[in-house]
Scaffold this motif. Structure first.
Motif, mmCIF file in Angstrom:
data_model
loop_
_atom_site.group_PDB
_atom_site.id
_atom_site.type_symbol
_atom_site.label_atom_id
_atom_site.label_comp_id
_atom_site.label_asym_id
_atom_site.label_seq_id
_atom_site.Cartn_x
_atom_site.Cartn_y
_atom_site.Cartn_z
ATOM 1 N N THR A 122 22.858 19.438 -12.207
ATOM 2 C CA THR A 122 21.472 19.861 -12.448
ATOM 3 C C THR A 122 20.549 18.651 -12.394
ATOM 4 O O THR A 122 20.690 17.728 -13.189
ATOM 5 N N PRO A 123 19.587 18.661 -11.466
ATOM 6 C CA PRO A 123 18.663 17.533 -11.396
ATOM 7 C C PRO A 123 17.703 17.518 -12.594
ATOM 8 O O PRO A 123 17.312 18.569 -13.103
ATOM 9 N N VAL A 124 17.353 16.306 -13.023
ATOM 10 C CA VAL A 124 16.426 16.113 -14.138
ATOM 11 C C VAL A 124 15.275 15.242 -13.641
ATOM 12 O O VAL A 124 15.502 14.168 -13.084
ATOM 13 N N VAL A 125 14.052 15.733 -13.840
ATOM 14 C CA VAL A 125 12.846 14.982 -13.506
ATOM 15 C C VAL A 125 12.195 14.584 -14.822
ATOM 16 O O VAL A 125 11.975 15.434 -15.689
ATOM 17 N N LEU A 126 11.909 13.302 -14.973
ATOM 18 C CA LEU A 126 11.340 12.793 -16.215
ATOM 19 C C LEU A 126 9.815 12.879 -16.183
ATOM 20 O O LEU A 126 9.197 12.675 -15.137
ATOM 21 N N LEU A 127 9.229 13.150 -17.349
ATOM 22 C CA LEU A 127 7.786 13.316 -17.483
ATOM 23 C C LEU A 127 7.324 12.523 -18.697
ATOM 24 O O LEU A 127 7.880 12.696 -19.785
ATOM 25 N N THR A 128 6.316 11.660 -18.523
ATOM 26 C CA THR A 128 5.858 10.877 -19.671
ATOM 27 C C THR A 128 4.403 10.448 -19.533
ATOM 28 O O THR A 128 3.897 10.258 -18.430
ATOM 29 N N ALA A 129 3.748 10.321 -20.662
ATOM 30 C CA ALA A 129 2.382 9.800 -20.704
ATOM 31 C C ALA A 129 2.391 8.284 -20.758
ATOM 32 O O ALA A 129 1.369 7.644 -20.558
ATOM 33 N N TYR A 130 3.535 7.693 -21.061
ATOM 34 C CA TYR A 130 3.652 6.241 -21.209
ATOM 35 C C TYR A 130 4.471 5.675 -20.061
ATOM 36 O O TYR A 130 5.538 5.112 -20.264
ATOM 37 N N ALA A 131 3.953 5.872 -18.859
ATOM 38 C CA ALA A 131 4.707 5.470 -17.670
ATOM 39 C C ALA A 131 4.625 3.970 -17.457
ATOM 40 O O ALA A 131 3.560 3.379 -17.528
ATOM 41 N N ASP A 132 5.770 3.372 -17.253
ATOM 42 C CA ASP A 132 5.812 1.995 -16.788
ATOM 43 C C ASP A 132 7.012 1.851 -15.867
ATOM 44 O O ASP A 132 7.927 2.667 -15.877
ATOM 45 N N VAL A 133 6.968 0.838 -15.050
ATOM 46 C CA VAL A 133 7.984 0.669 -14.014
ATOM 47 C C VAL A 133 9.373 0.524 -14.609
ATOM 48 O O VAL A 133 10.327 1.144 -14.128
ATOM 49 N N SER A 134 9.512 -0.263 -15.674
ATOM 50 C CA SER A 134 10.853 -0.485 -16.228
ATOM 51 C C SER A 134 11.441 0.809 -16.796
ATOM 52 O O SER A 134 12.636 1.058 -16.668
ATOM 53 N N LEU A 135 10.604 1.651 -17.396
ATOM 54 C CA LEU A 135 11.094 2.932 -17.917
ATOM 55 C C LEU A 135 11.514 3.851 -16.768
ATOM 56 O O LEU A 135 12.553 4.506 -16.832
ATOM 57 N N ALA A 136 10.719 3.859 -15.705
ATOM 58 C CA ALA A 136 11.071 4.673 -14.537
ATOM 59 C C ALA A 136 12.404 4.220 -13.948
ATOM 60 O O ALA A 136 13.264 5.034 -13.626
ATOM 61 N N MET A 158 16.823 23.124 -12.480
ATOM 62 C CA MET A 158 16.266 21.792 -12.661
ATOM 63 C C MET A 158 15.657 21.706 -14.059
ATOM 64 O O MET A 158 15.217 22.712 -14.606
ATOM 65 N N VAL A 159 15.629 20.487 -14.601
ATOM 66 C CA VAL A 159 14.995 20.257 -15.902
ATOM 67 C C VAL A 159 13.872 19.245 -15.708
ATOM 68 O O VAL A 159 14.079 18.178 -15.132
ATOM 69 N N LEU A 160 12.681 19.606 -16.183
ATOM 70 C CA LEU A 160 11.549 18.696 -16.246
ATOM 71 C C LEU A 160 11.479 18.246 -17.695
ATOM 72 O O LEU A 160 11.197 19.048 -18.588
ATOM 73 N N LEU A 161 11.807 16.988 -17.959
ATOM 74 C CA LEU A 161 12.079 16.497 -19.306
ATOM 75 C C LEU A 161 11.074 15.445 -19.752
ATOM 76 O O LEU A 161 10.917 14.404 -19.101
ATOM 77 N N ASP A 162 10.406 15.719 -20.870
ATOM 78 C CA ASP A 162 9.510 14.732 -21.478
ATOM 79 C C ASP A 162 10.350 13.559 -21.975
ATOM 80 O O ASP A 162 11.509 13.726 -22.346
ATOM 81 N N MET A 163 9.753 12.388 -22.013
ATOM 82 C CA MET A 163 10.476 11.185 -22.447
ATOM 83 C C MET A 163 10.375 10.942 -23.949
ATOM 84 O O MET A 163 11.157 10.198 -24.507
ATOM 85 N N ASN A 164 9.386 11.552 -24.615
ATOM 86 C CA ASN A 164 9.164 11.296 -26.037
ATOM 87 C C ASN A 164 8.913 12.614 -26.759
ATOM 88 O O ASN A 164 8.033 13.372 -26.372
ATOM 89 N N PHE A 165 9.680 12.872 -27.802
ATOM 90 C CA PHE A 165 9.540 14.113 -28.562
ATOM 91 C C PHE A 165 9.050 13.895 -29.988
ATOM 92 O O PHE A 165 8.605 14.824 -30.630
ATOM 93 N N THR A 166 9.133 12.691 -30.509
ATOM 94 C CA THR A 166 8.723 12.401 -31.878
ATOM 95 C C THR A 166 7.321 11.807 -31.866
ATOM 96 O O THR A 166 7.062 10.837 -31.125
ATOM 97 N N LEU A 167 6.429 12.371 -32.653
ATOM 98 C CA LEU A 167 5.051 11.906 -32.729
ATOM 99 C C LEU A 167 5.007 10.414 -33.074
ATOM 100 O O LEU A 167 5.682 9.961 -33.997
ATOM 101 N N GLY A 168 4.248 9.661 -32.299
ATOM 102 C CA GLY A 168 4.113 8.234 -32.553
ATOM 103 C C GLY A 168 5.169 7.371 -31.889
ATOM 104 O O GLY A 168 5.070 6.152 -31.907
ATOM 105 N N VAL A 169 6.176 7.976 -31.308
ATOM 106 C CA VAL A 169 7.230 7.227 -30.617
ATOM 107 C C VAL A 169 6.964 7.309 -29.119
ATOM 108 O O VAL A 169 6.784 8.396 -28.578
ATOM 109 N N ASN A 170 6.909 6.154 -28.464
ATOM 110 C CA ASN A 170 6.647 6.184 -27.023
ATOM 111 C C ASN A 170 7.558 5.234 -26.242
ATOM 112 O O ASN A 170 7.196 4.727 -25.206
ATOM 113 N N SER A 171 8.758 5.019 -26.736
ATOM 114 C CA SER A 171 9.712 4.112 -26.087
ATOM 115 C C SER A 171 10.421 4.748 -24.896
ATOM 116 O O SER A 171 10.946 4.052 -24.041
#
Length: 168
Positions: A75-89, A44-57
């Protein structure tokens, strides 16, 4: 595997997940994900949504999600983000993510979600596996009579032979 640009998140994940999961890989560079997956099996991969500093799209995470799914569709991928919103999910789930976790996370909930994803992955059987099981059951039911098994399956004897060759 945990992929996040924040070293503190990688360290926290390693400590948290180490007692529950057998082997934890981490990377802060999304470019390394496919290389690492080619070198060893990843459940499984636990994947951050943003890797570039200052980018949170979330677009970086969506790109890497699609890339992982293209090369490792099982391979299942679970997304991880500090900028969670419903549309991104929703975008992530429509792009093939198994789940979505917001930072800061609850340790118990995160571990439960990851276990659930792996449990669900183990329940899913590919179409080829289903077909192989079905063919074997039909042949067993017909006591090895391939003509009867083919008839029961609604295919020709030659088609059954061809499918059996693929199973070997």
């Amino acid at each position: 595997m945990v992929a996040d640009d924040n070293a503190a998140v990688l360290t926290a994940m390693r400590y948290l997940l180490d007692s529950t999961f057998e082997h934890i890989l981490t990377t802060s560079q999304p470019d390394d994900i496919l290389k690492m997956m080619a070198q060893q099996p990843v459940d499984m991969v636990l994947l951050d949504m943003n890797f570039t500093l200052g980018v949170n799209s979330g677009n970086e995470g969506l790109f890497w999600l699609r890339t992982i799914r293209k090369h490792h569709p099982q391979t299942p991928v679970v997304l991880l983000t500090a900028y969670a919103d419903v549309s991104l999910a929703v975008k992530g789930l429509k792009s093939g993510a198994s789940d979505f976790i917001a930072k800061p996370w609850d340790n118990d909930e995160l571990v439960r979600k990851l276990k659930d994803v792996l449990d669900m992955q183990n329940e899913i059987v590919t179409l080829d596996e289903m077909e192989a099981r079905h063919i074997r059951r039909a042949i067993d039911h017909c006591h090895g009579n391939l003509s009867r098994a083919a008839e029961m399956l609604g295919i020709t004897r030659q088609t059954l032979y061809n499918k059996m060759k693929r199973l070997d």
